[in-house]
Design a protein around this motif. Sequence first.
Motif, mmCIF file in Angstrom:
data_model
loop_
_atom_site.group_PDB
_atom_site.id
_atom_site.type_symbol
_atom_site.label_atom_id
_atom_site.label_comp_id
_atom_site.label_asym_id
_atom_site.label_seq_id
_atom_site.Cartn_x
_atom_site.Cartn_y
_atom_site.Cartn_z
ATOM 1 N N VAL A 29 0.909 -1.209 0.154
ATOM 2 C CA VAL A 29 -0.037 -0.191 -0.081
ATOM 3 C C VAL A 29 0.893 1.316 -0.056
ATOM 4 C CG1 VAL A 29 -1.348 1.370 1.361
ATOM 5 C CG2 VAL A 29 -2.078 -1.037 0.831
ATOM 6 N N VAL A 31 0.888 5.227 0.477
ATOM 7 C CA VAL A 31 0.317 6.410 1.136
ATOM 8 C C VAL A 31 0.882 7.712 0.732
ATOM 9 C CG1 VAL A 31 -0.285 7.364 3.169
ATOM 10 C CG2 VAL A 31 -0.298 5.029 3.056
ATOM 11 N N ALA A 65 -3.442 3.852 -1.143
ATOM 12 C CA ALA A 65 -4.292 3.710 0.001
ATOM 13 C C ALA A 65 -5.712 4.366 -0.256
ATOM 14 C CB ALA A 65 -3.833 4.355 1.238
ATOM 15 N N ARG A 66 -6.625 3.686 0.251
ATOM 16 C CA ARG A 66 -7.888 4.067 -0.291
ATOM 17 C C ARG A 66 -8.847 4.058 0.727
ATOM 18 N NH1 ARG A 66 -7.022 -0.682 -2.845
ATOM 19 N NH2 ARG A 66 -8.807 -2.285 -2.612
ATOM 20 N N THR A 67 -10.055 4.563 0.809
ATOM 21 C CA THR A 67 -11.375 4.294 1.470
ATOM 22 C C THR A 67 -12.583 3.844 0.448
ATOM 23 O OG1 THR A 67 -12.238 6.620 1.424
ATOM 24 C CG2 THR A 67 -10.757 5.690 3.292
ATOM 25 N N THR A 87 -5.177 7.896 4.993
ATOM 26 C CA THR A 87 -4.129 7.292 5.738
ATOM 27 C C THR A 87 -4.127 5.855 5.791
ATOM 28 O OG1 THR A 87 -5.386 7.081 7.721
ATOM 29 C CG2 THR A 87 -4.587 9.367 7.247
ATOM 30 N N LEU A 88 -2.956 5.343 6.139
ATOM 31 C CA LEU A 88 -2.822 3.962 6.311
ATOM 32 C C LEU A 88 -3.851 3.274 7.337
ATOM 33 C CD1 LEU A 88 -1.205 1.170 5.726
ATOM 34 C CD2 LEU A 88 0.063 1.738 7.863
ATOM 35 N N ASP A 91 -7.007 2.902 5.470
ATOM 36 C CA ASP A 91 -6.958 1.689 4.505
ATOM 37 C C ASP A 91 -7.090 0.425 5.105
ATOM 38 O OD1 ASP A 91 -6.135 0.903 1.515
ATOM 39 O OD2 ASP A 91 -5.110 -0.388 3.086
#
Length: 415
Positions: A29, A31, A65-67, A87-88, A91
């Motif tokens: 991932v 960020v 990194a995603r939501t 943010t990590l 994620d």
Amino acid sequence: MTSVVQTYLVGGAVRDRLLGVDAPDRDWVVVGSTPEKMIDQGFEPVGKDFPVFINKGTGEEYALARTERKTAKGYQGFKFNASPEITLEQDLERRDLTINAMAQNADGEVIDLHGGQQDLADGIIRHVSDAFLEDPVRILRAARFAARFGFSIAPETLELMKAMVSNGEVDALVPERVWAEMKKALITDAPQIFFQVLRDCGALARVLPEVDDLFGVPQTAKYHPEIDTGIHTLMVIEQAALLSDDPIMRFAALTHDLGKAKTPEDILPSHRGHELGGLPIIRDLCERLRVPKKYLSLALAVSEYHLHMHKMFELRPQTVLKMLEKTRCLLDDDRAKQFAQCCIADARGRTGFEDRDYDQADLFLKFQQAAKNVNASEIAKACVTKGDASGEQIQAAIHDARLLQIKLVQSNLRA
């Protein structure tokens, strides 16, 4: 303000390292980056739904990194946000299970915000957050990881899985994804756990109703006739896994008794008898889930002929040869071994019979080798020399030679 770009090892690679297991695939991932920056650094973009990139040098996946936000039913009904501000922690929170929601930084430090290490130690499959409810594939994944590691499902996670069945979310699973997860489950150390977990949460009736229908149906075997056919099926899969890591054989073990869920009135006259009644059920299941033909082929053979195997010492030579031909075992050693192992698993798939000897399989393989070793080309040449050169005459001569070899094996047994 420019975001600081940081890269973390995540998911299964971190989990497997903590378990002391080799992790052949590593996922990362990133960020604080953007698609444009990733491409400028030489990464190759893949996928359309969210930004994932391939490192051309290692072949490993790097995801921003995603939501995610649920927008529709099913595992594709999400809208993603992969901005550099994610943010990590954000994620990791969207991930399915605590054991898969850990990361490792460049210094080797494990970042575990949801108790994944403790759940690994305790042998627990637990969801990270209520976002678990939004993706029906997570039902299958939870069951698969339980099978892979021999873990139990946390009670609160099982309740969420039941809710996803009740609210219809599970019905959004597409056949290809069901088969993909099921195939992975079949190669785990304890594939029976996968199907048991699906039954425990009610999902088995929705994704594999043919198997779920077996529960509550009594066995008709002369030993342990009172056993539930569904429970027997799970025990057969367990025994199959002890015999071989072959997923094709294990699938045949799963489907060998599907016809027992149908009463004689449900089965066409031409298919009466549970082993024949199971054939159309297996075909329908494989068609629905897009199961490869090599799985279907062995499953049909085992369903139709496993009872013949149990009577191997009683069969006439003609029946043995027909069985070898119809199951496609005659000239294929691997196929014969698969078939034999399925029948061993069936015989041992009952309480108290787990370690029983099963000489029928050994005899079947002796018959197979004896018939296979007949030199068909030499027989054909001899027929031509004698003038008996029609195709039917040659085939009849080969058939008779194979039959003779089977008879000789039987004679040696009586000697």
